[in-house]
Design a protein around this motif. Structure first.
Motif, PDB file in Angstrom:
ATOM      1  N   TYR A  95       1.081  -1.282  -0.293  1.00 52.01           N
ATOM      2  CA  TYR A  95      -0.006   0.064   0.099  1.00 52.01           C
ATOM      3  C   TYR A  95       0.857   0.671   0.166  1.00 52.01           C
ATOM      4  O   TYR A  95       2.018   0.976   0.353  1.00 52.01           O
ATOM      5  N   GLY A  96      -0.129   2.375   0.101  1.00 45.38           N
ATOM      6  CA  GLY A  96       1.362   3.620   0.198  1.00 45.38           C
ATOM      7  C   GLY A  96       1.562   4.087   0.856  1.00 45.38           C
ATOM      8  O   GLY A  96       0.901   4.120   1.971  1.00 45.38           O
ATOM      9  N   PRO A  97       2.500   5.221   1.698  1.00 49.31           N
ATOM     10  CA  PRO A  97       3.019   5.326   2.359  1.00 49.31           C
ATOM     11  C   PRO A  97       1.836   6.076   3.303  1.00 49.31           C
ATOM     12  O   PRO A  97       2.216   6.185   4.912  1.00 49.31           O
ATOM     13  N   GLU A  98       0.703   6.887   3.220  1.00 48.69           N
ATOM     14  CA  GLU A  98      -0.125   7.008   3.933  1.00 48.69           C
ATOM     15  C   GLU A  98      -0.885   6.384   4.475  1.00 48.69           C
ATOM     16  O   GLU A  98      -2.098   6.580   5.346  1.00 48.69           O
ATOM     17  N   GLU A  99      -1.107   5.149   3.631  1.00 55.71           N
ATOM     18  CA  GLU A  99      -1.306   3.800   4.680  1.00 55.71           C
ATOM     19  C   GLU A  99      -0.695   2.880   5.252  1.00 55.71           C
ATOM     20  O   GLU A  99      -0.998   2.499   6.119  1.00 55.71           O
ATOM     21  N   ARG A 100       0.258   3.380   6.132  1.00 57.38           N
ATOM     22  CA  ARG A 100       1.056   3.050   6.628  1.00 57.38           C
ATOM     23  C   ARG A 100       1.152   2.836   8.597  1.00 57.38           C
ATOM     24  O   ARG A 100       0.143   3.677   8.666  1.00 57.38           O
ATOM     25  N   GLU A 101       1.091   2.190   9.022  1.00 63.47           N
ATOM     26  CA  GLU A 101       0.962   1.852  10.379  1.00 63.47           C
ATOM     27  C   GLU A 101       1.716   2.970  11.482  1.00 63.47           C
ATOM     28  O   GLU A 101       2.664   3.239  10.887  1.00 63.47           O
ATOM     29  N   THR A 102       1.028   3.165  11.685  1.00 56.75           N
ATOM     30  CA  THR A 102       1.772   4.710  12.760  1.00 56.75           C
ATOM     31  C   THR A 102       1.621   3.828  14.456  1.00 56.75           C
ATOM     32  O   THR A 102       1.559   2.839  14.406  1.00 56.75           O
ATOM     33  N   PHE A 103       3.079   4.143  15.410  1.00 54.04           N
ATOM     34  CA  PHE A 103       3.060   3.727  16.457  1.00 54.04           C
ATOM     35  C   PHE A 103       1.912   4.099  16.898  1.00 54.04           C
ATOM     36  O   PHE A 103       1.497   3.716  18.174  1.00 54.04           O
ATOM     37  N   SER A 104       1.597   5.318  17.539  1.00 55.85           N
ATOM     38  CA  SER A 104       0.677   5.613  17.809  1.00 55.85           C
ATOM     39  C   SER A 104      -1.055   4.586  17.799  1.00 55.85           C
ATOM     40  O   SER A 104      -1.923   4.439  18.782  1.00 55.85           O
ATOM     41  N   GLU A 105      -1.088   4.227  16.620  1.00 58.53           N
ATOM     42  CA  GLU A 105      -2.419   2.935  16.349  1.00 58.53           C
ATOM     43  C   GLU A 105      -1.740   2.132  17.531  1.00 58.53           C
ATOM     44  O   GLU A 105      -0.594   1.603  17.940  1.00 58.53           O
ATOM     45  N   SER A 106      -3.090   1.398  18.170  1.00 48.55           N
ATOM     46  CA  SER A 106      -3.174   0.315  19.007  1.00 48.55           C
ATOM     47  C   SER A 106      -2.580   1.289  20.725  1.00 48.55           C
ATOM     48  O   SER A 106      -2.682   0.229  21.415  1.00 48.55           O
ATOM     49  N   PHE A 107      -3.146   2.342  20.554  1.00 47.67           N
ATOM     50  CA  PHE A 107      -3.047   2.647  21.931  1.00 47.67           C
ATOM     51  C   PHE A 107      -4.127   3.108  22.303  1.00 47.67           C
ATOM     52  O   PHE A 107      -4.552   3.734  21.809  1.00 47.67           O
ATOM     53  N   HIS A 108      -4.594   2.957  23.402  1.00 48.36           N
ATOM     54  CA  HIS A 108      -5.475   3.480  23.923  1.00 48.36           C
ATOM     55  C   HIS A 108      -5.932   4.304  25.107  1.00 48.36           C
ATOM     56  O   HIS A 108      -4.878   4.186  26.320  1.00 48.36           O
ATOM     57  N   VAL A 109      -5.843   5.384  25.807  1.00 50.96           N
ATOM     58  CA  VAL A 109      -6.720   5.995  26.297  1.00 50.96           C
ATOM     59  C   VAL A 109      -7.372   6.567  27.003  1.00 50.96           C
ATOM     60  O   VAL A 109      -8.684   6.246  26.639  1.00 50.96           O
ATOM     61  N   LEU A 110      -7.730   5.608  28.519  1.00 54.38           N
ATOM     62  CA  LEU A 110      -8.547   5.796  28.982  1.00 54.38           C
ATOM     63  C   LEU A 110      -8.993   6.987  30.743  1.00 54.38           C
ATOM     64  O   LEU A 110      -7.709   6.624  30.801  1.00 54.38           O
ATOM     65  N   HIS A 111     -10.217   7.365  30.107  1.00 55.26           N
ATOM     66  CA  HIS A 111      -9.665   8.714  30.502  1.00 55.26           C
ATOM     67  C   HIS A 111     -10.206   8.921  32.369  1.00 55.26           C
ATOM     68  O   HIS A 111     -11.351   7.901  31.929  1.00 55.26           O
ATOM     69  N   ASN A 112      -9.796   9.365  33.230  1.00 53.87           N
ATOM     70  CA  ASN A 112     -10.673   8.923  34.785  1.00 53.87           C
ATOM     71  C   ASN A 112     -11.527  10.265  34.966  1.00 53.87           C
ATOM     72  O   ASN A 112     -11.088  11.493  34.839  1.00 53.87           O
ATOM     73  N   PRO A 113     -12.735  10.458  34.613  1.00 51.98           N
ATOM     74  CA  PRO A 113     -13.725  11.318  34.912  1.00 51.98           C
ATOM     75  C   PRO A 113     -13.719  12.013  36.235  1.00 51.98           C
ATOM     76  O   PRO A 113     -13.763  13.067  36.465  1.00 51.98           O
ATOM     77  N   TRP A 114     -13.062  11.250  36.880  1.00 54.09           N
ATOM     78  CA  TRP A 114     -12.805  11.842  38.872  1.00 54.09           C
ATOM     79  C   TRP A 114     -11.698  12.069  38.203  1.00 54.09           C
ATOM     80  O   TRP A 114     -11.276  12.355  39.912  1.00 54.09           O
ATOM     81  N   ALA A 115     -10.752  12.257  38.201  1.00 56.33           N
ATOM     82  CA  ALA A 115      -9.786  13.034  38.720  1.00 56.33           C
ATOM     83  C   ALA A 115      -9.610  13.864  38.542  1.00 56.33           C
ATOM     84  O   ALA A 115      -9.863  14.729  37.927  1.00 56.33           O
TER      85      ALA A 115
END
Length: 380
Positions: free
Chosen positions: A296-316
């Motif tokens: 595939y082309g460069p615009e479809e390449r995997e990033t390091f950010s993919e697969s990282f999830h941020v779960l926000h604490n609503p009471w932080a």
């Protein structure tokens, strides 16, 4: 200090190195992996000689997590402030954040790495034999790892968020699971259930439309062991602004991205396959997908950010500002108990990377991808 993660460290013999490190260091197929890891380490100015020693020995998986997390933060444009100590990452700029990385680990005396060497070729247990028990263990081990960081105190008696260089910043724990050979099978959902104390319940209305409601969880149990649910809502977690989770900050990610960059030999190809979210709001099953890395082309390449999830604490006590982690998938608890998930691009729930080493490796990989897609599309 060695110039490469793979240079021999003084007094580190092969007898004490991690078997996964030896495969990575010595095998022809990992040429791209080694080059990208070394480039990442060279930019990661906060690491020291102990990082290399731990990477080569008993801390292999945690150090790979730190490398991948650094690469993700770096591609997002974050700058690191170096303190010479904990926590692992101190982000500067417009959105300062302190991040401490940790992993769930095997029970003392257990050695999944040694067990891995005894398995027949190609018999890595990707899927747990008992899914319900494995998920219960995943939650308990994740909770243990997070609690360990929340309870830790420095020689001065400070928690991470009380250190002078951290005060006033959101404090985040980054987590990945390595307590079992198949622990990377687990997605972010069981962890979200534990952190928020809610689980989604899916039903169908009279018209067959998918309806999601929320169910409160009071505890998580495995055998005779139980822990209370809803870590974020507990007073001791008020200083925990979020949890970052990944089940893909692994050697395979460096291998795939290094291959996309053209670092690998011509006789090595990779097939990635796994499950993706279905964008249809009425879908209740994941989509199966496969592709040959680099087709595939460069615009479809995997990033390091993919697969990282941020779960926000609503009471932080100190929430994370919007836009801090561009590229990460983000999760926020809504007032109705459901979790709102937002992402810039579709990300795998779980995936596996098959590496082929042969003169016609890419042709073979494409054939496997076509057969996988055909099987996934079959109604049988």
């Amino acid at each position: 200090m060695p110039s490469s993660l793979f240079d021999r460290v003084r007094k580190v013999t092969d007898e004490v190195t991690d078997p996964r490190f030896r495969v990575l260091r010595d095998h022809h197929i990992h040429q791209a992996t080694r080059r990208l890891m070394d480039e990442t380490f060279a930019a990661f100015g906060g690491a020291d000689r102990s990082f290399i020693r731990e990477f080569q020995t008993g801390g292999f998986s945690p150090r790979v997590l730190e490398l991948a997390l650094f690469a993700a933060l770096h591609e997002q444009g974050h700058t690191l402030e170096h303190t010479g100590g904990a926590p692992d990452f101190l982000l500067g700029g417009d959105h300062p954040v302190a991040i401490e990385a940790t992993t769930s680990n095997p029970a003392q005396g257990a050695s999944p790495e040694a067990d891995l060497e005894q398995l027949p070729q190609g018999k890595h247990p990707l899927v747990p034999a008992d899914l319900d028990d494995a998920e219960a263990e995943f939650v308990l081990q994740s909770a243990k790892a997070l609690r360990r960081k929340l309870d830790k105190r420095s020689a001065q008696g400070h928690a991470y968020w009380q250190a002078p260089h951290v005060q006033g910043r959101p404090f985040v724990i980054a987590l990945e699971s390595f307590h079992h050979l198949s622990s990377l099978f687990h997605t972010v959902t069981p962890l979200a259930n534990y952190l928020y104390g809610h689980r989604d319940v899916a039903t169908r209305d009279d018209h067959g439309t998918l309806v999601l409601t929320s169910e409160k969880i009071t505890e998580h149990r495995r055998g005779d062991t139980s822990i209370p649910s809803g870590l974020f809502a507990q007073p001791e977690a008020a200083h925990l602004s979020a949890v970052i989770f990944s089940n893909s900050a692994t050697v395979a990610k460096f291998h795939r991205i290094g291959t996309e960059l053209g670092y690998g030999p011509d006789d090595v190809a990779m097939l990635r396959y796994g499950s993706l979210p279905d964008p249809d709001p009425n879908a209740d099953r994941a989509l199966e997908h496969a592709y040959v890395v680099g087709d595939y082309g460069p615009e479809e390449r995997e990033t390091f950010s993919e697969s990282f999830h941020v779960l926000h604490n609503p009471w932080a006590s100190i929430p994370i500002a919007d836009g801090t982690f561009s590229g990460f998938t983000e999760h926020r608890l809504r007032d109705d108990g459901l979790v709102l998930t937002t992402s810039d691009r579709i990300d795998y729930f779980t995936s596996h990377t098959l590496v082929l080493h042969a003169p016609d490796a890419r042709t073979r990989a494409r054939g496997y991808a076509e057969r996988y897609q055909a099987t996934a599309a079959s109604p049988d």
